[in-house]
Design a protein around this motif. Sequence first.
Motif, PDB file in Angstrom:
ATOM      1  N   GLU A  86       0.811  -1.223   0.000  1.00 35.85           N
ATOM      2  CA  GLU A  86       0.000   0.000   0.000  1.00 35.85           C
ATOM      3  C   GLU A  86       0.844   1.273   0.000  1.00 35.85           C
ATOM      4  N   ALA A  87       1.786   1.376   0.914  1.00 38.97           N
ATOM      5  CA  ALA A  87       2.540   2.620   1.070  1.00 38.97           C
ATOM      6  C   ALA A  87       3.419   2.918  -0.145  1.00 38.97           C
ATOM      7  N   SER A  88       4.216   1.938  -0.545  1.00 40.58           N
ATOM      8  CA  SER A  88       5.153   2.172  -1.649  1.00 40.58           C
ATOM      9  C   SER A  88       4.431   2.427  -2.956  1.00 40.58           C
ATOM     10  N   LEU A  89       3.361   1.649  -3.213  1.00 41.77           N
ATOM     11  CA  LEU A  89       2.637   1.819  -4.466  1.00 41.77           C
ATOM     12  C   LEU A  89       1.822   3.111  -4.466  1.00 41.77           C
ATOM     13  N   GLY A  90       1.325   3.497  -3.302  1.00 42.14           N
ATOM     14  CA  GLY A  90       0.575   4.744  -3.205  1.00 42.14           C
ATOM     15  C   GLY A  90       1.425   5.931  -3.619  1.00 42.14           C
ATOM     16  N   GLN A  91       2.678   5.943  -3.185  1.00 39.33           N
ATOM     17  CA  GLN A  91       3.589   7.023  -3.561  1.00 39.33           C
ATOM     18  C   GLN A  91       3.857   7.015  -5.061  1.00 39.33           C
ATOM     19  N   ARG A  92       4.011   5.815  -5.631  1.00 36.21           N
ATOM     20  CA  ARG A  92       4.293   5.731  -7.061  1.00 36.21           C
ATOM     21  C   ARG A  92       3.102   6.189  -7.890  1.00 36.21           C
ATOM     22  N   MET A  93       1.882   5.862  -7.441  1.00 37.83           N
ATOM     23  CA  MET A  93       0.687   6.271  -8.189  1.00 37.83           C
ATOM     24  C   MET A  93       0.515   7.788  -8.155  1.00 37.83           C
ATOM     25  N   LYS A  94       0.957   8.434  -7.061  1.00 38.53           N
ATOM     26  CA  LYS A  94       0.899   9.896  -7.005  1.00 38.53           C
ATOM     27  C   LYS A  94       1.855  10.512  -8.020  1.00 38.53           C
ATOM     28  N   LYS A  95       3.031   9.905  -8.155  1.00 35.00           N
ATOM     29  CA  LYS A  95       4.025  10.422  -9.103  1.00 35.00           C
ATOM     30  C   LYS A  95       3.629  10.135 -10.553  1.00 35.00           C
ATOM     31  N   ASP A  96       3.012   8.968 -10.776  1.00 34.36           N
ATOM     32  CA  ASP A  96       2.639   8.573 -12.133  1.00 34.36           C
ATOM     33  C   ASP A  96       1.268   7.900 -12.106  1.00 34.36           C
ATOM     34  N   PRO A  97       0.184   8.659 -12.365  1.00 31.63           N
ATOM     35  CA  PRO A  97      -1.176   8.094 -12.327  1.00 31.63           C
ATOM     36  C   PRO A  97      -1.414   7.012 -13.384  1.00 31.63           C
ATOM     37  N   ASN A  98      -0.490   6.848 -14.321  1.00 34.08           N
ATOM     38  CA  ASN A  98      -0.699   5.900 -15.413  1.00 34.08           C
ATOM     39  C   ASN A  98      -0.090   4.526 -15.157  1.00 34.08           C
ATOM     40  N   VAL A  99       0.383   4.258 -13.925  1.00 34.93           N
ATOM     41  CA  VAL A  99       1.105   3.003 -13.684  1.00 34.93           C
ATOM     42  C   VAL A  99       0.273   1.764 -14.029  1.00 34.93           C
ATOM     43  N   TRP A 100      -1.062   1.869 -13.920  1.00 35.54           N
ATOM     44  CA  TRP A 100      -1.915   0.696 -14.191  1.00 35.54           C
ATOM     45  C   TRP A 100      -2.151   0.475 -15.682  1.00 35.54           C
ATOM     46  N   PHE A 101      -1.725   1.422 -16.511  1.00 34.32           N
ATOM     47  CA  PHE A 101      -1.963   1.299 -17.946  1.00 34.32           C
ATOM     48  C   PHE A 101      -0.819   0.583 -18.673  1.00 34.32           C
ATOM     49  N   TYR A 102       0.325   0.485 -18.054  1.00 29.51           N
ATOM     50  CA  TYR A 102       1.492  -0.076 -18.737  1.00 29.51           C
ATOM     51  C   TYR A 102       1.390  -1.598 -18.832  1.00 29.51           C
ATOM     52  N   ARG A 103       1.826  -2.128 -19.972  1.00 31.43           N
ATOM     53  CA  ARG A 103       1.858  -3.571 -20.195  1.00 31.43           C
ATOM     54  C   ARG A 103       3.236  -3.974 -20.695  1.00 31.43           C
TER      55      ARG A 103
END
Length: 234
Positions: free
Chosen positions: A60-77
Amino acid sequence: MHDSREDSSAFLSQFGIELAGVFDSQVAHTMMLEQQALRPFQISLNELLKMVLRLENEKEASLGQRMKKDPNVWFYRPMREDLLTYAAQDVMYLPLLHQRLCDQLGDRSGCRVMTRSREYVNYARMNLHLSSPKAAERRGLRLQAMLATQTEAALYFKLNLGAHRQGVVSREEALKNFKDMHYGEIADCWVSAWNTGRNILFLERFEGSFAPDPDFTTGSAGRRRKRRPHGPTD
């Protein structure tokens, strides 16, 4: 599910799927607080897991920070392994959480929570007469708002106009018109103003017969108007 509102909205607007039989763990937590005469609030899944099961999503913590920096992290394949782990941990504890919440509420079958959870599912049908979030920026516009949380100075509402747009009631006289509302209930309102960031609509309660045209849930000509899904740049 935990806070099924935005998921329910996405399923309906993007795929025409309506959820049913939902046990919402956020609703169950609200009911627990109400039993204790405490003010409800929107608890996160991770906070609820810690409180009830002494477990948590370790990503939760580490990924939450990454999603704030890059909202598109779930779109990459291809999707990264840590994202898959996060997604799995976000649901793997829900069956055990469901059982424990039912026990604490004295609702062994979960029927009372499922009945209340219908309000969260019905959130998906709010304000379908608006073609986009920007369409709500019109003074006097009538819309529906679901009470989400409150502070000493204001009430905050979800609007089904994107996860980052909310309704606020902060004027003292306006607050008096909402004192009968409970969390998860829907009120008929009208827009009085919005902030410069355009992410907050200031609301007043609509009094009288509420019959918007076109219909709130079907759109013009009796057919539900499909709203285009909103991506990170909208």
